[in-house]
Scaffold this active site. Sequence first.
Site, PDB file in Angstrom:
ATOM      1  N   LYS A 174       0.858  -1.196   0.000  1.00 32.00           N
ATOM      2  CA  LYS A 174       0.000   0.000   0.000  1.00 32.00           C
ATOM      3  C   LYS A 174       0.885   1.233   0.000  1.00 32.00           C
ATOM      4  O   LYS A 174       2.024   1.174   0.451  1.00 32.00           O
ATOM      5  CB  LYS A 174      -0.870   0.018   1.262  1.00 32.00           C
ATOM      6  CG  LYS A 174      -2.082   0.924   1.150  1.00 32.00           C
ATOM      7  CD  LYS A 174      -3.236   0.208   0.482  1.00 32.00           C
ATOM      8  CE  LYS A 174      -4.408   1.119   0.209  1.00 32.00           C
ATOM      9  NZ  LYS A 174      -5.589   0.357  -0.233  1.00 32.00           N
ATOM     10  N   ASP A 221      -7.122   4.384  -4.567  1.00 32.05           N
ATOM     11  CA  ASP A 221      -7.737   4.259  -3.230  1.00 32.05           C
ATOM     12  C   ASP A 221      -8.342   5.642  -2.957  1.00 32.05           C
ATOM     13  O   ASP A 221      -8.550   6.409  -3.910  1.00 32.05           O
ATOM     14  CB  ASP A 221      -6.683   3.868  -2.170  1.00 32.05           C
ATOM     15  CG  ASP A 221      -7.320   3.428  -0.851  1.00 32.05           C
ATOM     16  OD1 ASP A 221      -7.775   2.275  -0.761  1.00 32.05           O
ATOM     17  OD2 ASP A 221      -7.400   4.235   0.101  1.00 32.05           O
TER      18      ASP A 221
HETATM   19  P1  NDP Z   1     -12.983   7.944  -2.798  1.00 34.33           P
HETATM   20  O1  NDP Z   1     -11.891   8.923  -2.593  1.00 34.33           O
HETATM   21  O2  NDP Z   1     -13.549   7.740  -4.143  1.00 34.33           O
HETATM   22  O3  NDP Z   1     -14.199   8.269  -1.811  1.00 34.33           O
HETATM   23  C1  NDP Z   1     -14.018   8.312  -0.434  1.00 34.33           C
HETATM   24  C2  NDP Z   1     -15.333   8.687   0.216  1.00 34.33           C
HETATM   25  O4  NDP Z   1     -15.214   8.555   1.628  1.00 34.33           O
HETATM   26  C3  NDP Z   1     -15.720  10.122  -0.031  1.00 34.33           C
HETATM   27  O5  NDP Z   1     -17.116  10.244   0.007  1.00 34.33           O
HETATM   28  C4  NDP Z   1     -15.101  10.843   1.158  1.00 34.33           C
HETATM   29  O6  NDP Z   1     -15.704  12.086   1.465  1.00 34.33           O
HETATM   30  C5  NDP Z   1     -15.314   9.834   2.263  1.00 34.33           C
HETATM   31  N1  NDP Z   1     -14.240   9.973   3.254  1.00 34.33           N
HETATM   32  C6  NDP Z   1     -12.922   9.780   3.060  1.00 34.33           C
HETATM   33  N2  NDP Z   1     -12.221  10.030   4.164  1.00 34.33           N
HETATM   34  C7  NDP Z   1     -13.126  10.404   5.075  1.00 34.33           C
HETATM   35  C8  NDP Z   1     -13.026  10.780   6.424  1.00 34.33           C
HETATM   36  N3  NDP Z   1     -11.849  10.842   7.055  1.00 34.33           N
HETATM   37  N4  NDP Z   1     -14.183  11.068   7.072  1.00 34.33           N
HETATM   38  C9  NDP Z   1     -15.378  11.005   6.440  1.00 34.33           C
HETATM   39  N5  NDP Z   1     -15.537  10.654   5.148  1.00 34.33           N
HETATM   40  C10 NDP Z   1     -14.424  10.363   4.480  1.00 34.33           C
HETATM   41  O7  NDP Z   1     -12.411   6.573  -2.212  1.00 34.33           O
HETATM   42  P2  NDP Z   1     -12.924   5.073  -2.470  1.00 34.33           P
HETATM   43  O8  NDP Z   1     -14.392   5.050  -2.644  1.00 34.33           O
HETATM   44  O9  NDP Z   1     -12.059   4.485  -3.497  1.00 34.33           O
HETATM   45  O10 NDP Z   1     -12.526   4.378  -1.083  1.00 34.33           O
HETATM   46  C11 NDP Z   1     -13.441   4.270   0.011  1.00 34.33           C
HETATM   47  C12 NDP Z   1     -12.969   3.161   0.940  1.00 34.33           C
HETATM   48  O11 NDP Z   1     -12.944   1.926   0.217  1.00 34.33           O
HETATM   49  C13 NDP Z   1     -11.559   3.311   1.523  1.00 34.33           C
HETATM   50  O12 NDP Z   1     -11.531   2.728   2.812  1.00 34.33           O
HETATM   51  C14 NDP Z   1     -10.700   2.473   0.584  1.00 34.33           C
HETATM   52  O13 NDP Z   1      -9.497   2.047   1.207  1.00 34.33           O
HETATM   53  C15 NDP Z   1     -11.652   1.322   0.333  1.00 34.33           C
HETATM   54  N6  NDP Z   1     -11.412   0.515  -0.868  1.00 34.33           N
HETATM   55  C16 NDP Z   1     -11.329   1.100  -2.102  1.00 34.33           C
HETATM   56  C17 NDP Z   1     -11.133   0.306  -3.223  1.00 34.33           C
HETATM   57  C18 NDP Z   1     -11.110   0.871  -4.601  1.00 34.33           C
HETATM   58  O14 NDP Z   1     -11.004   0.082  -5.558  1.00 34.33           O
HETATM   59  N7  NDP Z   1     -11.227   2.168  -4.790  1.00 34.33           N
HETATM   60  C19 NDP Z   1     -10.947  -1.149  -3.096  1.00 34.33           C
HETATM   61  C20 NDP Z   1     -11.131  -1.657  -1.772  1.00 34.33           C
HETATM   62  C21 NDP Z   1     -11.322  -0.843  -0.709  1.00 34.33           C
HETATM   63  P3  NDP Z   1     -14.990  13.440   0.990  1.00 34.33           P
HETATM   64  O15 NDP Z   1     -15.122  13.464  -0.501  1.00 34.33           O
HETATM   65  O16 NDP Z   1     -15.718  14.519   1.672  1.00 34.33           O
HETATM   66  O17 NDP Z   1     -13.556  13.326   1.441  1.00 34.33           O
HETATM   67  O1  2IT Z   2      -7.944  -1.446  -0.749  1.00 31.86           O
HETATM   68  C1  2IT Z   2      -7.885  -1.939  -1.901  1.00 31.86           C
HETATM   69  O2  2IT Z   2      -8.015  -3.150  -2.087  1.00 31.86           O
HETATM   70  C2  2IT Z   2      -7.694  -1.031  -3.032  1.00 31.86           C
HETATM   71  N1  2IT Z   2      -7.638   0.175  -2.828  1.00 31.86           N
HETATM   72  C3  2IT Z   2      -7.547  -1.589  -4.419  1.00 31.86           C
HETATM   73  C4  2IT Z   2      -6.145  -2.073  -4.646  1.00 31.86           C
HETATM   74  C5  2IT Z   2      -5.828  -2.496  -6.056  1.00 31.86           C
HETATM   75  O3  2IT Z   2      -4.641  -2.819  -6.258  1.00 31.86           O
HETATM   76  O4  2IT Z   2      -6.692  -2.525  -6.929  1.00 31.86           O
END
Ligand code: NDP
Ligand code: 2IT
Length: 444
Positions: free
Chosen positions: A126, A166
């Site tokens: 990561k 992420d």
């Molecule tokens: P994005 O940046 O697309 O969206 C994040 C969302 O979460 C936004 O709505 C954001 O609000 C909110 N958020 C982030 N930080 C905070 C905080 N500290 N407090 C409150 N709200 C918060 O990220 P993703 O959707 O990609 O990721 C969301 C989660 O999913 C994370 O935990 C990530 O690690 C996990 N994840 C993502 C994957 C992927 O493929 N993208 C795969 C697996 C897991 P705001 O815009 O106001 O910051």
């Molecule tokens: O938390 C996760 O699994 C991710 N942000 C996706 C990682 C990836 O390599 O697609």
Amino acid sequence: MSYVDEVLERVIAKNPAEPEFHQAAKEVLNSLRPVIEANEELYRKEALLERLTEPDRQFKFRVPWVDDKGQVQVNTGYRVQFNNSIGPYKGGLRLHPSVNLGIIKFLGFEQIFKNSLTGLPIGGGKGGSDFDPKGKSDREVMAFCQSFMTELCKYIGADTDVPAGDIGTGAREIGYMFGQFKKIRGTYEGVLTGKGLSYGGSLARTEATGYGLLYLTEEMLKCNGHDLKGKTVCVSGSGNVAIYATQKAHQLGAKVVTVSDSTGWVYDPEGIDVALLKEVKEVKRARLTEYAAARPSAEYHEGRGVWTVKCDVALPCATQNELLLDDAKALVANGCIAVAEGANMPTTLEATEYLQQNKVLFAPGKAANAGGVATSALEMSQNSERLSWTFEEVDSKLQGIMVNIFHNLDDAAKRYGKEGDYVAGANIAGFEKVAEAMIAQGVC
Ligand code: NDP
Ligand code: 2IT
């Protein structure tokens, strides 16, 4: 003292001020106790848990860039290469002001087991930075991404370490980083996933985490005598994972009534309008107040509150530690039957325990959100064979992988007398393969 307790003490002593890493280590090692006890002599001799909780290596570097006023800004970049015993390091890059080494380590540690659960050959890593893309111009984001990759490109490669998106890292950031990697290293390789479709990206990668979350949730409900159809769902977050989780939930006949961001949340009893949400978040990069302003049925609330809304299924999709003990109590009081984590570690240890004690089906993030990284691994396969699969091909592989993950963790939990404990099941199933590979490869 038990081997697990000894190692947990060591993790805390050796990594002070990294509470999120301690939390992830506790969750994993505590639920592995039955497996560790059954193999204690071998694992102690191999120092398996000490090796597993110490990253292979970690990079921390300066990221200088120039803002639109001509001012030099300095951020900190990280990449933690945690464990490559079953494949090249794989895991996202988080761009958020809260990022520090402990957060990257918790995410990298979780990624080891998640990637193992996918059944695909990917190790755990990561990275990220405390850079905040919010409110920055495209040129500023490009300047940051180019500077970040100028250093990161020394440590990554299609067969070494393959980062992805992420929080804060989407298609725009991956594009700028890919361009800079290519310029410096001079090779055109699948060094990042989540790429644009015109330069090696995979169809369905954008949707994969949210869609995968729903495929696993549907299977978990089905195997416990419930149907997703007709259920009311609360989603938190409004980013990549939340948007496509909402879309797939609607396609499968459920109704999502909430989404949130870091400043507030929306309750929309008619069901979230996904097209409007995408316009506000993906195109305008605006706040949820704009969603509420354009949607007469929606109420906007400042602060936290999603988990106070009555629902059957809760899908936390924002960030770590966003579902606390009081939220778990509110969900149980409102008759919630299932929680599945779209985010990484969104539920605190106490909240998880409370939900499980109250018989709420609980799917941990390392299983429930594994569809994103699994589809990244499918993108790597397509890059290697220099072919692109159709949306339907990728989506159907994703469905198969998520259903398989659920059955693997269900079986693993049953094997150790922990039927229905999917946290233990996921950790055990993920760990077994990694442990076997580490031992087979000798002391390294
Ligand atoms: P994005 O940046 O697309 O969206 C994040 C969302 O979460 C936004 O709505 C954001 O609000 C909110 N958020 C982030 N930080 C905070 C905080 N500290 N407090 C409150 N709200 C918060 O990220 P993703 O959707 O990609 O990721 C969301 C989660 O999913 C994370 O935990 C990530 O690690 C996990 N994840 C993502 C994957 C992927 O493929 N993208 C795969 C697996 C897991 P705001 O815009 O106001 O910051
Ligand atoms: O938390 C996760 O699994 C991710 N942000 C996706 C990682 C990836 O390599 O697609």
